[in-house]
Write a protein that holds these residues in place. Sequence first.
Motif, short mmCIF file in Angstrom:
data_model
loop_
_atom_site.label_atom_id
_atom_site.label_comp_id
_atom_site.label_asym_id
_atom_site.label_seq_id
_atom_site.Cartn_x
_atom_site.Cartn_y
_atom_site.Cartn_z
N TRP A 105 0.78 -1.17 -0.13
CA TRP A 105 0.00 -0.09 -0.03
C TRP A 105 0.82 1.29 0.08
O TRP A 105 0.50 2.16 -0.66
N ASN A 106 2.05 1.26 0.49
CA ASN A 106 2.69 2.26 0.69
C ASN A 106 3.40 2.95 -0.63
O ASN A 106 3.71 4.21 -0.98
N LEU A 108 1.75 2.72 -3.37
CA LEU A 108 0.61 3.28 -4.18
C LEU A 108 0.69 4.79 -4.28
O LEU A 108 0.76 5.33 -2.81
N ASP A 110 -1.57 8.53 -4.29
CA ASP A 110 -2.77 9.01 -3.44
C ASP A 110 -4.21 8.50 -4.19
O ASP A 110 -4.99 8.04 -3.75
N LYS A 111 -4.08 8.37 -5.75
CA LYS A 111 -5.11 8.02 -6.32
C LYS A 111 -4.81 6.75 -7.08
O LYS A 111 -3.72 6.71 -7.75
N CYS A 126 -10.01 4.48 -5.59
CA CYS A 126 -9.25 5.32 -4.39
C CYS A 126 -9.07 6.79 -5.04
O CYS A 126 -8.01 6.79 -5.87
N ASP A 128 -8.38 9.19 -2.63
CA ASP A 128 -7.76 9.80 -1.52
C ASP A 128 -7.02 8.53 -0.60
O ASP A 128 -7.97 8.20 0.16
N LYS A 129 -5.76 8.51 -0.77
CA LYS A 129 -5.36 7.15 -0.07
C LYS A 129 -5.28 7.48 1.68
O LYS A 129 -5.48 6.42 2.31
N THR A 130 -5.20 8.49 1.97
CA THR A 130 -5.15 8.95 3.37
C THR A 130 -6.73 8.55 4.00
O THR A 130 -6.67 8.33 5.34
N LEU A 132 -8.32 6.15 3.20
CA LEU A 132 -8.53 4.75 3.10
C LEU A 132 -8.62 3.95 4.11
O LEU A 132 -7.63 3.95 4.82
N ILE A 134 -7.51 0.75 5.01
CA ILE A 134 -6.64 -0.21 4.37
C ILE A 134 -7.03 -1.77 5.01
O ILE A 134 -7.01 -2.85 4.01
N GLU A 137 -10.00 -3.09 3.33
CA GLU A 137 -9.62 -3.48 1.97
C GLU A 137 -8.66 -4.72 1.56
O GLU A 137 -9.16 -5.31 0.65
#
Length: 307
Positions: A105-106, A108, A110-111, A126, A128-130, A132, A134, A137
Amino acid sequence: MKKILWPLVLLKRRIISAYYSYIGKHNPKKLVNIRYRDHFGKDMNWEKPKTLNEKILWLEFNTDTTDWTRLADKYTVREYIESLGLSDILVKLYGKWDRAEDIDWNSLPDKFVMKVNNGSGDVLICNDKTRLNIEKETKKFKKLVKKRFGYTTAESHYIAIKPCIIAEELLDANKQAVETSSLIDYKIWCFNGNPESIWACYNRTHDSVEVATYDLEWNFHPEYSVFTDHYIRAKQLLPKPKSLQQMLDIAAKLSTGFPEVRVDLYEVDGKPYFGEMTFSSNYGMMDFYTQQYQEYLGSKVTIKNGK
């Protein structure tokens, strides 16, 4: 009353799905016969298939669908596209994982878009990853990657796909010819390298999608369609795509050698992007075309008996 009935509806759906899955594993042709009669109120014509639906199903059971498996796989199809010199139409790939626990995940942005290579509709978009969840998902994709799509629909080529998870660039829906709530999906029907018509789908929700059928000159043909609560007649017609001829050339190249295939493309900032290749649209039981148009498209499919 609704609160009481809804659990019963869900239970009924699960029972039917389990029944279809059992029949699909042990006698897929019987499952096709059951589902075809449920859909259309008549038996599937195995001896003299005529419509596009019938010919798709005939091909599924009477030809080698090894290439269907390879090219319906949203990951392995990328190699095929590259081999034809079309790597420029591929959406940027951020990563591929066989297990949900291994997703980085790190790494990836933000979108992004995340999906399984053998699924249909189970997509994480996604923005906005902030924001999400995790953990949530990861659990979802852990279940999805164990799923074998195709048993309940008798699509053996999907069953043969080895599941994995891929993450790709999120294409900007705001950079299209018109504003829509989802990417405009240009689904091009092709028959042995010859594009025939384009089914555009957009403003997609969980329950519905706006649709419109165009010919290769971009004339709108509502008379080809059967509109329903799910397949809604487009409220806004689309302008002719800037890259239409390029998209048709791409579809012709990708579909050469196949009796029938639907090549799905997007256009963002005037540039075409690859979506997927579909050999068994709606598992060979499309109900969004008229009988006459089904027969017309079916006439474009040449099968072993020459018809």
